[in-house]
Scaffold this motif. Structure first.
Motif, PDB file in Angstrom:
ATOM      1  N   ASP A 115       2.052   8.233  -3.499  1.00 43.16           N
ATOM      2  CA  ASP A 115       1.323   8.733  -2.096  1.00 43.16           C
ATOM      3  C   ASP A 115       0.698   7.755  -1.195  1.00 43.16           C
ATOM      4  OD1 ASP A 115       2.364  11.376  -2.934  1.00 43.16           O
ATOM      5  OD2 ASP A 115       0.287  11.933  -3.805  1.00 43.16           O
ATOM      6  N   THR A 116      -0.034   6.717  -2.048  1.00 38.67           N
ATOM      7  CA  THR A 116      -0.691   5.717  -1.371  1.00 38.67           C
ATOM      8  C   THR A 116       0.416   4.835  -0.539  1.00 38.67           C
ATOM      9  OG1 THR A 116      -2.260   5.800  -3.181  1.00 38.67           O
ATOM     10  CG2 THR A 116      -2.169   3.745  -1.630  1.00 38.67           C
ATOM     11  N   VAL A 117       1.518   4.435  -1.335  1.00 40.11           N
ATOM     12  CA  VAL A 117       2.614   3.558  -0.699  1.00 40.11           C
ATOM     13  C   VAL A 117       3.305   4.338   0.302  1.00 40.11           C
ATOM     14  CG1 VAL A 117       4.777   2.476  -1.429  1.00 40.11           C
ATOM     15  CG2 VAL A 117       2.832   2.390  -2.914  1.00 40.11           C
ATOM     16  N   ALA A 118       3.471   5.553   0.152  1.00 38.85           N
ATOM     17  CA  ALA A 118       4.249   6.228   1.212  1.00 38.85           C
ATOM     18  C   ALA A 118       3.396   6.476   2.594  1.00 38.85           C
ATOM     19  CB  ALA A 118       4.716   7.777   0.660  1.00 38.85           C
ATOM     20  N   GLU A 119       2.046   6.816   2.131  1.00 37.06           N
ATOM     21  CA  GLU A 119       1.378   7.195   3.476  1.00 37.06           C
ATOM     22  C   GLU A 119       0.773   5.698   4.224  1.00 37.06           C
ATOM     23  OE1 GLU A 119      -0.605  11.085   1.324  1.00 37.06           O
ATOM     24  OE2 GLU A 119      -2.025   9.513   1.771  1.00 37.06           O
ATOM     25  N   LEU A 120       0.489   4.792   3.620  1.00 35.40           N
ATOM     26  CA  LEU A 120      -0.266   3.850   4.194  1.00 35.40           C
ATOM     27  C   LEU A 120       0.753   2.511   4.637  1.00 35.40           C
ATOM     28  CD1 LEU A 120      -3.231   3.289   1.927  1.00 35.40           C
ATOM     29  CD2 LEU A 120      -3.283   4.631   4.006  1.00 35.40           C
ATOM     30  N   PRO A 121       0.668   2.008   5.733  1.00 35.64           N
ATOM     31  CA  PRO A 121       1.431   0.623   6.278  1.00 35.64           C
ATOM     32  C   PRO A 121       1.209  -0.246   5.535  1.00 35.64           C
ATOM     33  CG  PRO A 121      -0.293   1.212   7.932  1.00 35.64           C
ATOM     34  CD  PRO A 121      -0.292   2.430   6.828  1.00 35.64           C
ATOM     35  N   TRP A 122       2.001  -0.753   4.664  1.00 33.64           N
ATOM     36  CA  TRP A 122       1.328  -1.944   3.916  1.00 33.64           C
ATOM     37  C   TRP A 122       2.891  -2.677   3.463  1.00 33.64           C
ATOM     38  CZ3 TRP A 122      -2.146  -4.955   2.866  1.00 33.64           C
ATOM     39  CH2 TRP A 122      -2.260  -5.771   1.519  1.00 33.64           C
TER      40      TRP A 122
END
Length: 416
Positions: free
Chosen positions: A360-367
């Motif tokens: 979820d973190t990777v999918a949600e945040l622009p990184w």
């Protein structure tokens, strides 16, 4: 973050699929972690298994894929036909979808697979017993194959029926995705002596508090709580949080945080002076967010949806030699981006390296930096040097006498 007892190779004693010979006709269960929505917003958790699925198929194995998506408890578990479709496109071969997984019809479908054929079976979380590791459900799953390849690092910390349960019944091997994630995380477990370490912990899942916060306060120099982790810390400090999300295990998390706050800690804990609150209906935001002072409490019917990162913490994050972010710190997808943007900006300038943990973190945040598909599993691994599926694989090897060949027969779900 680093292991309390020092980092030992977590793959020591774990049998690997990469060293396993596969012969035509063998029946393999592939225990995956395809917790991906039907829109296929982020397919990293599927794509990480492509190499092993292709290898098994090319060798003539008959592969029954077991995976979860969503949760039985909140009714979010859906069909996995979109996963079968994505695999068909990526592998360049037809991958069938079998909606069932624990019925006689499912067993017959697995037995009818042709050499080299792959089928995705129904969502394991359609069963209430999956998440509590029900032995009878594990026995039914085990009838789908003769050996188990375990992938899905994102679920490596879960003692679930399709994860560790089947490993108590059939010989198992760690898939390359599991092996590669663990080797990748090794460099984060033991940074050089004197490295300034930081952890940002957010999201809703209880392991961010029960494992992540508890461990990070002992081993890091700075901890920035967000999401439900921050809500729990503020509650433990006696602040009124109105209708803010308490998470799925509020009592256990609150007890853990109180223990952390009462104990000596290495880390400096970031507590914002200002949080952003909005009126909510359940978890749905129904009005504009506005800033309030933490000391004043959250108004009735409102919830914390974001916070202001203190300047000193932003400076410390930018100067960190090693940093991890596990869990989105704010209601980012609802437009509450203040803390996330400040944290990501600081991490992008860090003098060392920063890592995002969790699907979820990777999918949600622009990184654009390094990521791991596991959130809770990575936290468990970094904190303890192991996780449930690695322990089950080592125990599996001891019980099966370090056997390297899949068994030729199965009776009632138990290897013979």
């Amino acid at each position: 973050m680093a292991s309390d007892s020092g980092w030992a190779d977590p793959l020591d004693g774990v049998p690997l699929l990469s060293t396993q010979d596969v012969t035509p006709g063998e029946r393999w269960i592939f225990s995956a972690g395809f917790n991906v929505d039907a829109a296929l917003t982020s397919t990293g958790r599927i794509d990480s298994e492509l190499a092993d699925l292709r290898r098994l198929s090319d060798a003539g194995a008959r592969v029954a894929v077991l995976s979860h998506q969503g949760s039985h408890h909140d009714g979010s578990a859906t069909a996995l036909d979109h996963v079968a479709g994505h695999l068909s496109r990526r592998l360049g071969r037809q991958v069938r979808y079998v909606p069932e997984n624990a019925t006689d019809a499912a067993v017959r479908a697995s037995e009818a697979l042709a050499p080299g054929e792959i089928a995705v079976f129904g969502n394991t979380r359609h069963h209430a017993g999956e998440e509590r590791g029900d032995p009878e459900l594990a026995r039914r799953f085990a009838l789908l194959g003769e050996a188990v390849a375990v992938g899905g690092f994102s679920k490596a910390h879960r003692d679930h029926a399709s994860n560790t349960g089947v490993l108590r019944l059939l010989p198992g091997r760690a898939a390359q995705s599991l092996e590669q994630e663990i080797r990748f995380l090794a460099s984060w477990a033991s940074p050089p002596q004197g490295t300034f370490r930081a952890a940002v912990l957010g999201g809703r899942k209880p392991e961010k508090t029960l494992v992540g916060l508890v461990h990070a306060m002992r081993t890091c120099d700075l901890v920035v709580p967000g999401g439900v982790v921050l809500n729990t810390v503020l509650r433990a400090r006696g602040h009124d949080l109105g209708a803010s999300d308490p998470g799925s295990r509020p009592d256990a998390c609150l007890e853990a945080v109180r223990g952390v706050l009462d104990a000596p800690a290495r880390a400096r804990l970031h507590l914002p002076r200002t949080v952003w609150v909005a009126p909510v209906d359940g978890r749905r935001i129904v009005g504009e967010a506005r800033p309030v002072a933490v000391v004043g409490g959250v108004p009735t019917g409102h919830a914390v949806v974001d916070f202001d990162l203190e300047p000193w913490a932003a400076e410390a994050l930018a100067g960190a030699g090693s940093a991890v972010l596990a869990g989105t710190p704010s209601r980012y997808l609802d437009g509450q981006t203040r803390s996330a943007e400040a944290i990501l900006s600081a991490l992008s300038r860090t003098s060392g390296a920063a890592l995002l943990l969790g699907g979820d973190t990777v999918a949600e945040l622009p990184w654009a930096g390094p990521v791991s598909t596991g959130g809770g599993s990575a936290l468990h691994l970094l904190a303890t040097g192991t996780c449930a599926v690695l322990d089950a694989l080592r125990d599996n090897t001891r019980r099966t006498g370090a056997r390297t060949d899949p068994p030729r027969g199965v009776k009632d779900g138990v290897s013979t």
